[in-house]
Structures are given as structure tokens and as C-alpha cells.
Write a protein that holds these residues in place. Sequence first.
Motif, PDB file in Angstrom:
ATOM      1  N   UNK A 251       0.825  -1.214   0.000  1.00 26.74           N
ATOM      2  CA  UNK A 251       0.000   0.000   0.000  1.00 26.74           C
ATOM      3  C   UNK A 251       0.863   1.269   0.000  1.00 26.74           C
ATOM      4  N   UNK A 252       2.012   1.194  -0.670  1.00 32.64           N
ATOM      5  CA  UNK A 252       2.885   2.360  -0.743  1.00 32.64           C
ATOM      6  C   UNK A 252       2.200   3.517  -1.462  1.00 32.64           C
ATOM      7  N   UNK A 253       1.334   3.206  -2.421  1.00 30.42           N
ATOM      8  CA  UNK A 253       0.608   4.270  -3.118  1.00 30.42           C
ATOM      9  C   UNK A 253      -0.340   5.005  -2.171  1.00 30.42           C
ATOM     10  N   UNK A 254      -0.886   4.292  -1.188  1.00 32.47           N
ATOM     11  CA  UNK A 254      -1.796   4.911  -0.231  1.00 32.47           C
ATOM     12  C   UNK A 254      -1.015   5.831   0.713  1.00 32.47           C
ATOM     13  N   UNK A 255       0.154   5.363   1.134  1.00 34.42           N
ATOM     14  CA  UNK A 255       1.030   6.210   1.961  1.00 34.42           C
ATOM     15  C   UNK A 255       1.320   7.512   1.223  1.00 34.42           C
ATOM     16  N   UNK A 256       1.662   7.395  -0.058  1.00 36.26           N
ATOM     17  CA  UNK A 256       2.013   8.578  -0.843  1.00 36.26           C
ATOM     18  C   UNK A 256       0.818   9.516  -0.983  1.00 36.26           C
ATOM     19  N   UNK A 257      -0.372   8.968  -1.184  1.00 39.36           N
ATOM     20  CA  UNK A 257      -1.558   9.818  -1.357  1.00 39.36           C
ATOM     21  C   UNK A 257      -1.891  10.561  -0.066  1.00 39.36           C
ATOM     22  N   UNK A 258      -1.779   9.896   1.062  1.00 40.37           N
ATOM     23  CA  UNK A 258      -2.049  10.585   2.323  1.00 40.37           C
ATOM     24  C   UNK A 258      -0.993  11.644   2.605  1.00 40.37           C
ATOM     25  N   UNK A 259       0.256  11.329   2.314  1.00 42.66           N
ATOM     26  CA  UNK A 259       1.336  12.291   2.532  1.00 42.66           C
ATOM     27  C   UNK A 259       1.131  13.556   1.696  1.00 42.66           C
ATOM     28  N   UNK A 260       0.617  13.387   0.481  1.00 44.07           N
ATOM     29  CA  UNK A 260       0.427  14.514  -0.427  1.00 44.07           C
ATOM     30  C   UNK A 260      -0.777  15.372  -0.059  1.00 44.07           C
TER      31      UNK A 260
END
Length: 324
Positions: A251-260
Motif C-alpha cells: 500500500x505504498x501508493x496509499x502512503x504517498x496519497x495521504x502524505x500529499x
Amino acid sequence: MRRPRRNRASEAIRDLAQETTLTKNDFVFPLFLLEGKNKKSEVESMPGIFRLSEDLMLKEVEACLKLGIKGFDIFPVVDESHKDKLATKSYDSEFFYLKSLTKIKKEFPEALVITDVAMDPYSSDGHDGIVEDGKILNDQTLDILGQMVLAQADTGADMIGPSDMMDFRVGYLRNILDEQGFTDTGIMSYTAKYASAFYGPFRDALDSAPKFGDKKTYQMNPANSREALLEAELDFNEGADVLMVKPALAYLDIIQRLKSNFNIPIAAYNVSGEYAMIKAAGSKGWLDADKAMMESLLSMKRAGADIILTYFAKEAAAHLDQHQ
């Protein structure tokens, strides 16, 4: 002509050009607390990870602090005899989990102590909420979570971690904490917690698997990413101090979306199954476990995680010491 390889030509230039750096300050070490004294049992599906009684956990926390690990997420291993449908032991001030949290925080005030908030370790049904006629009741569960959180905050814990995925629980718990004077107690919300196959070894460690069905009516569908932004917006607006994605690697894409999208710390939980895979493959000689460990942790940091909960914390800290 631009040649990207020029910035890879030597170790010195690679170090200077490195975009992402892991440090010990990124790690939180999950720990499993046993009732009793002088008890230690290895989690069979998680080599090197142990369930520990309070006396041995105090020694473990001390050793970790000396190593440079400052954060600990502590989970109770609850005997079946203590479980009931309403998880009443979760807010019993005489129960071993709460008494041990008090002891740990008293002995090591400098440690960041994070708790687990959910019914499943204490529930005879093994679910995160009250079960009635095969359904998980959302709003009725909030009252029990509120009692649990006040009992945990009273131990001096720094941060509570609602992992239950009930709707509205962050705002409900924030209001209760504030009303009772625990305004400094933080909330690390399990914001995007997916209904994942990677939790198996953790459930072995706590013996907390559901007694029937699954958790798909409250944990998120692995196919969804936009929904994670909805969950994060709700938790952010309800007062969460940290937003978590669980699991991490898939779920690295989810981490990135929340970070952004959110300007508060983002946590990633490098879960038990992710740990077990690397350990198992390493034991077979199929990959270099140390390198795979560090690469996977680096990927979480690169994706945007400010905090990484990982069973590799001690090994990764030692690795960082050796390669400074």
C-alpha cells in the motif's frame, strides 16, 4: 548531454545525491505483553519476535532505548478466560495490560508509549466491535472504546491507537479525552486499515482471530484507494494527530496519497506478514534478509511515511549503527 549515471559513479556521490534517508527516529517497535512474570514465548510465525511478561518487557524497552529506539506500540496477549462479548477487561484498571502500561511509563518516562484500542484482543467473538446477530455494531461499540481509552490514558500512555475502524471513533475518543482532561494524549488513527491477508502472524501472536466470518465490513477493501482519502479526511477533521496506513508494502501508493494531501505525520505499519515473508525467504537463502529489510523500510520512507511501525526495528537500528 545529461547522463544520470554521473551521480552514481562513486559511493561518495551516491551518498550526496541520496534523496531518502532512514534513521532510528523513524521506528516504532510493536511489543506483545503477556500476563505473569518471567514469561517469554517466541511467535512461531515471526522468528525473533517474542511475547513478554512485564518484567522482561521492561528489560526489552530499556535495551531498545539504549539502541536508539524511542517508540513502542504495546499489544496485550489476553487469555481466553478473560474474554467476553463486551471486552470488559479492556477498561478494568486492575487488568495486567493497564497496570503494565503504568509501570512501563513510570520506569521509562522518556519512551513514547502507544496503546492499542480495539475490542478484538478482549472479545470472545474476536471482532473489533460488538457483535449482534452476526453484525458488527458501530455506534454501540464507541462507548466501550471510550471506556478503554480513558483507562489507557490514565496509565500515562502518550498516544492511543484506535485500530478498530469503526466510523466516527476518532472524534468520539478525542472529545472524551478532552472532556476528562487528557488533552495531551495523542491519537494515532489506523486510518486506512485494509482487510489484508498479511495479518496472519499477528493474530497468531495474540490469538485474536475472528471466531466467525471476517473483518471486511469494517476494514477497507484492498482494491480501493480513493476511499483511503475519505477515511483520512474524516480522521483529520475529527482530530487525529497521526494517520496510519496498514499494511505498508502493498500500500505504498496509499502512503504517498495521504502524505500529499494531509499536513500531519503519516505512519506506515510494516505488518507481521511482511516481516514473516522476508524472514522465511532469508532462512531459505532465497534472498539477503538484511538487504531486503532495509530496502523495504526505505521504500516506506520514500513513499512518505514519517513513522514506521516495524518488527525489524531492533535489527534495522543495529544495521544503521554498523553502516554509519
